[in-house]
Design a protein around this motif. Structure first.
Motif, PDB file in Angstrom:
ATOM      1  N   ILE A   1       0.870  -1.207  -0.109  1.00 18.88           N
ATOM      2  CA  ILE A   1      -0.093   0.116   0.021  1.00 18.88           C
ATOM      3  C   ILE A   1       0.831   1.253  -0.108  1.00 18.88           C
ATOM      4  N   SER A   2       0.424   2.189  -0.722  1.00 20.44           N
ATOM      5  CA  SER A   2       1.189   3.482  -0.646  1.00 20.44           C
ATOM      6  C   SER A   2       0.305   4.748  -0.580  1.00 20.44           C
ATOM      7  N   SER A   3      -0.980   4.358  -0.540  1.00 23.44           N
ATOM      8  CA  SER A   3      -1.810   5.670  -0.208  1.00 23.44           C
ATOM      9  C   SER A   3      -2.865   5.201   0.962  1.00 23.44           C
ATOM     10  N   GLU A   4      -3.922   6.063   1.388  1.00 19.64           N
ATOM     11  CA  GLU A   4      -4.795   6.024   2.219  1.00 19.64           C
ATOM     12  C   GLU A   4      -5.904   4.968   1.266  1.00 19.64           C
ATOM     13  N   ALA A   5      -6.020   5.454   0.138  1.00 16.87           N
ATOM     14  CA  ALA A   5      -6.977   4.942  -0.856  1.00 16.87           C
ATOM     15  C   ALA A   5      -6.785   3.367  -0.862  1.00 16.87           C
ATOM     16  N   ASP A   6      -5.503   3.122  -0.994  1.00 20.16           N
ATOM     17  CA  ASP A   6      -5.059   1.536  -1.027  1.00 20.16           C
ATOM     18  C   ASP A   6      -5.657   0.717   0.106  1.00 20.16           C
ATOM     19  N   ILE A   7      -5.792   1.541   1.106  1.00 21.08           N
ATOM     20  CA  ILE A   7      -6.092   0.677   2.396  1.00 21.08           C
ATOM     21  C   ILE A   7      -7.459   0.484   2.286  1.00 21.08           C
ATOM     22  N   LEU A   8      -8.382   1.266   1.600  1.00 21.76           N
ATOM     23  CA  LEU A   8      -9.800   1.112   1.564  1.00 21.76           C
ATOM     24  C   LEU A   8     -10.265  -0.105   0.578  1.00 21.76           C
ATOM     25  N   ASP A   9      -9.274  -0.322  -0.255  1.00 22.46           N
ATOM     26  CA  ASP A   9      -9.408  -1.533  -1.488  1.00 22.46           C
ATOM     27  C   ASP A   9      -9.061  -2.713  -0.777  1.00 22.46           C
ATOM     28  N   LEU A  10      -8.421  -2.698   0.266  1.00 26.58           N
ATOM     29  CA  LEU A  10      -7.818  -4.378   0.485  1.00 26.58           C
ATOM     30  C   LEU A  10      -8.794  -5.220   0.794  1.00 26.58           C
ATOM     31  N   ALA A  11      -9.930  -4.930   1.279  1.00 28.98           N
ATOM     32  CA  ALA A  11     -10.951  -5.781   2.004  1.00 28.98           C
ATOM     33  C   ALA A  11     -12.363  -5.049   2.412  1.00 28.98           C
ATOM     34  N   PRO A  12     -13.542  -5.714   2.371  1.00 31.55           N
ATOM     35  CA  PRO A  12     -14.561  -5.014   2.790  1.00 31.55           C
ATOM     36  C   PRO A  12     -14.686  -4.651   4.026  1.00 31.55           C
ATOM     37  N   VAL A  13     -13.962  -5.485   4.867  1.00 31.81           N
ATOM     38  CA  VAL A  13     -13.966  -5.183   6.443  1.00 31.81           C
ATOM     39  C   VAL A  13     -12.398  -5.132   6.969  1.00 31.81           C
ATOM     40  N   ILE A  14     -12.060  -4.070   7.597  1.00 31.12           N
ATOM     41  CA  ILE A  14     -10.849  -4.102   8.233  1.00 31.12           C
ATOM     42  C   ILE A  14     -11.064  -4.443   9.805  1.00 31.12           C
ATOM     43  N   PRO A  15     -10.447  -5.649  10.370  1.00 32.52           N
ATOM     44  CA  PRO A  15     -10.823  -6.154  11.566  1.00 32.52           C
ATOM     45  C   PRO A  15     -10.169  -5.273  12.542  1.00 32.52           C
ATOM     46  N   VAL A  16     -10.768  -4.663  13.528  1.00 31.23           N
ATOM     47  CA  VAL A  16     -10.331  -3.687  14.615  1.00 31.23           C
ATOM     48  C   VAL A  16     -10.117  -4.684  15.714  1.00 31.23           C
ATOM     49  N   VAL A  17      -8.629  -4.867  16.043  1.00 30.25           N
ATOM     50  CA  VAL A  17      -8.551  -6.053  17.094  1.00 30.25           C
ATOM     51  C   VAL A  17      -7.724  -5.495  18.370  1.00 30.25           C
ATOM     52  N   VAL A  18      -8.077  -6.062  19.428  1.00 28.64           N
ATOM     53  CA  VAL A  18      -7.450  -5.978  20.610  1.00 28.64           C
ATOM     54  C   VAL A  18      -6.889  -7.079  21.249  1.00 28.64           C
ATOM     55  N   VAL A  19      -5.780  -7.325  21.648  1.00 31.43           N
ATOM     56  CA  VAL A  19      -5.191  -8.494  21.987  1.00 31.43           C
ATOM     57  C   VAL A  19      -4.742  -8.474  23.407  1.00 31.43           C
ATOM     58  N   ASP A  20      -5.094  -9.371  24.316  1.00 32.18           N
ATOM     59  CA  ASP A  20      -4.370  -9.013  25.622  1.00 32.18           C
ATOM     60  C   ASP A  20      -3.012  -9.785  25.868  1.00 32.18           C
ATOM     61  N   SER A  21      -2.419 -10.455  24.777  1.00 30.01           N
ATOM     62  CA  SER A  21      -1.149 -10.979  24.747  1.00 30.01           C
ATOM     63  C   SER A  21      -0.446 -10.883  23.518  1.00 30.01           C
TER      64      SER A  21
ATOM     65  N   ASP B   1     -14.006 -13.841  23.135  1.00 31.07           N
ATOM     66  CA  ASP B   1     -13.797 -15.284  23.480  1.00 31.07           C
ATOM     67  C   ASP B   1     -13.342 -16.137  22.728  1.00 31.07           C
ATOM     68  N   ALA B   2     -13.317 -15.991  21.542  1.00 41.20           N
ATOM     69  CA  ALA B   2     -12.562 -16.701  20.582  1.00 41.20           C
ATOM     70  C   ALA B   2     -11.185 -16.459  20.460  1.00 41.20           C
ATOM     71  N   VAL B   3     -10.752 -15.230  20.709  1.00 40.84           N
ATOM     72  CA  VAL B   3      -9.632 -14.973  20.656  1.00 40.84           C
ATOM     73  C   VAL B   3      -8.872 -15.597  22.157  1.00 40.84           C
ATOM     74  N   VAL B   4      -9.518 -15.464  23.054  1.00 42.66           N
ATOM     75  CA  VAL B   4      -9.034 -15.910  24.520  1.00 42.66           C
ATOM     76  C   VAL B   4      -8.772 -17.428  24.518  1.00 42.66           C
ATOM     77  N   GLY B   5     -10.047 -18.042  23.726  1.00 44.44           N
ATOM     78  CA  GLY B   5      -9.959 -19.425  23.634  1.00 44.44           C
ATOM     79  C   GLY B   5      -9.037 -20.245  22.488  1.00 44.44           C
ATOM     80  N   GLY B   6      -8.488 -19.279  21.734  1.00 44.07           N
ATOM     81  CA  GLY B   6      -7.817 -19.877  20.705  1.00 44.07           C
ATOM     82  C   GLY B   6      -8.752 -20.518  19.537  1.00 44.07           C
ATOM     83  N   ASP B   7     -10.052 -20.058  19.305  1.00 39.16           N
ATOM     84  CA  ASP B   7     -10.695 -20.620  18.600  1.00 39.16           C
ATOM     85  C   ASP B   7     -10.508 -20.095  17.035  1.00 39.16           C
TER      86      ASP B   7
END
Length: 226
Positions: free
Chosen positions: A19-39, A204-210
């Motif tokens: 990716i080289s621009s903001e527009a490229d980010i929007l074209d990568l996938a319909p959904v950008i997963p917004v992720v919080v991990v505890d470890s 719950d899926a992240v914590v449980g490794g699902d």
């Protein structure tokens, strides 16, 4: 957006987007997963599950102490995954996520010092805007793709649809309150390139490794298009 030679995750060949621009980010996938991990240990298998499901982009947020380490781990270990740093709120964090290997930056808002630092980093930036004035301020800074946040609380789809009248050149990644059930309606708006969502990686899926569940949710999200 260019795509170099195939990289490899597990046994499946994966083309690594560049990716080289903001527009490229929007074209990568319909959904950008917004992720919080505890470890940090959760980050790599989670990212690989998203990639197997057809989502080649992840926004790893700094909302937990593991965020910075997670960015570094995924950036170095998961070929084919475009790694963004989310919830970046200070100029110091801009430098930290760049050093960790983030390929783009996402901010919840765009105060002057933060915006200046993010633009100076040279990384593509999805800066947060919730009002027309904020959107026009970002456009003056040269950004034509940005994050609409918090999307539902800032007027939802009717507001963003109205923005397309005076600002048809602007494109958005709405984030905040968007669900598996409402994502398609957001993607149907002409000025929406993708949406941000946390439903792909339930806690719950992240914590449980699902990881199989996360892979399935990613596969469903990958099919969403206007």
């Amino acid at each position: 957006m260019t795509v170099p030679t195939a990289a490899r995750t597990g046994s499946a060949p994966v083309a690594k987007p560049v990716i080289s621009s903001e527009a490229d980010i929007l074209d990568l996938a319909p959904v950008i997963p917004v992720v919080v991990v505890d470890s940090v240990e959760q980050a790599v298998p989670l990212a690989r599950a998203l990639l197997r499901g057809g989502i080649p982009v992840i926004e790893l947020t700094l909302r937990s102490a593991a965020g910075l380490g997670a960015i570094e781990a995924v950036a170095s270990e998961v070929e084919g995954m475009v790694v963004g740093a989310g919830t970046v709120v200070t100029p110091e964090q801009v430098r930290q996520v760049q050093d960790a290997g983030a390929q783009f930056i996402v901010t919840p808002g765009s105060p002057p010092r933060l915006l200046e630092a993010a633009l100076a980093s040279g990384l593509p930036l999805l800066a947060g805007a919730g009002t027309l004035t904020e959107m026009l301020t970002l456009a003056e800074a040269g950004l034509e793709a940005m994050k609409f946040f918090p999307a539902e609380a800032s007027g939802g789809r009717p507001y963003l649809s109205a923005v397309s009248g005076p600002c048809p050149q602007l494109r958005f990644c709405p984030t905040g309150g968007i669900t598996r059930e409402t994502a398609a309606d957001w993607l149907a708006l002409p000025n929406v390139g993708c949406v941000g969502g946390s439903w792909l990686t339930p806690k719950d899926a992240v914590v449980g490794g699902d990881w199989a569940r996360i892979e399935q949710l990613a596969a469903e999200a990958a099919t969403l298009r206007a």
